[in-house]
Write an enzyme that holds these catalytic residues in place. Sequence first.
Site, mmCIF file in Angstrom:
data_model
loop_
_atom_site.group_PDB
_atom_site.id
_atom_site.type_symbol
_atom_site.label_atom_id
_atom_site.label_comp_id
_atom_site.label_asym_id
_atom_site.label_seq_id
_atom_site.Cartn_x
_atom_site.Cartn_y
_atom_site.Cartn_z
ATOM 1 N N ARG A 38 0.836 -1.223 0.000
ATOM 2 C CA ARG A 38 0.000 0.000 0.000
ATOM 3 C C ARG A 38 0.861 1.260 0.000
ATOM 4 N NH1 ARG A 38 -3.375 2.951 4.355
ATOM 5 N NH2 ARG A 38 -5.306 3.541 3.316
ATOM 6 N N ILE A 64 -7.028 8.092 -0.142
ATOM 7 C CA ILE A 64 -7.039 6.646 -0.377
ATOM 8 C C ILE A 64 -7.992 6.110 0.688
ATOM 9 C CG2 ILE A 64 -5.074 6.247 1.209
ATOM 10 C CD1 ILE A 64 -4.103 3.988 -0.538
ATOM 11 N N SER A 65 -8.872 5.162 0.338
ATOM 12 C CA SER A 65 -9.835 4.651 1.318
ATOM 13 C C SER A 65 -9.116 3.887 2.417
ATOM 14 C CB SER A 65 -10.846 3.725 0.644
ATOM 15 O OG SER A 65 -11.585 4.408 -0.325
ATOM 16 N N GLN A 66 -9.763 3.853 3.583
ATOM 17 C CA GLN A 66 -9.267 3.047 4.715
ATOM 18 C C GLN A 66 -9.228 1.570 4.279
ATOM 19 O OE1 GLN A 66 -11.939 3.655 7.975
ATOM 20 N NE2 GLN A 66 -11.095 1.951 9.146
#
Length: 214
Positions: A38, A64-66
């Site tokens: 990530r 950026i999404s969790q």
Amino acid sequence: MITDSFKHKGLRKSLVEELKSKGITDKKVLEAIGNIPRHIFLDSSLDNIAYQDKALPIGCAQTISQPYTVAFQTQLLELKPNEKVLEIGTGSGYQTSVLCEMGVRVFTIERHKPLYVRAKSVLELMKYKPKCYFGDGYKGLPAYAPFDKIIITCGAETIPGELVSQLKVGGILVVPIGLDSQIMYKITKNKEVELTTQEFGNFKFVPMLQDKES
Ligand code: SAH
């Protein structure tokens, strides 16, 4: 160049355990998150916090999404190998890479040019092969429709009708609906004119906006 250190790998393993403890059960989703660095999708200044279960800034006032949200939405899609999947909101490209890692054919749309350019190059570097588009996700990709699955990674005010029309019969659309905060919806297209809607709790997303920005 991709640098994936022992430290990154260790933090990623802990993240996977954290997602399991929060209720993610799909083994393939957990495997994908365990495989994907990530930190590569983030600015190097965020390296130390890249594996926290948090949304983080990616530029253009977007995030950026969790990881939990990425895992939850992906799990709801019930992916099968080779399915054709449309993602709205490429952002960093991280969710895109999770889909690619799950063995589906990915089409993804982003409305911010700098994010589209950056995500495309990171995904190429990572050897993933999604089809990336700069455009307005509300319009979908009629030329490639219908899709088996559609995932929207920004908060929509209502269910986008054009995207429902680009979903196969039997297909699933996962979309967070709401203004300030959102409720996650899984919409299944049973017949051409019949949808089943299921709700899955509260989430927080950046808004889905009309038109593209250059
Ligand atoms: N999946 C992304 C999440 C990024 S946040 C990731 O893993 O990083 C959601 C993204 O949706 C933002 O980049 C935002 O610019 C984009 N977006 C918002 N409205 C859109 C639209 N109509 N079409 C395409 N992208 C859109």
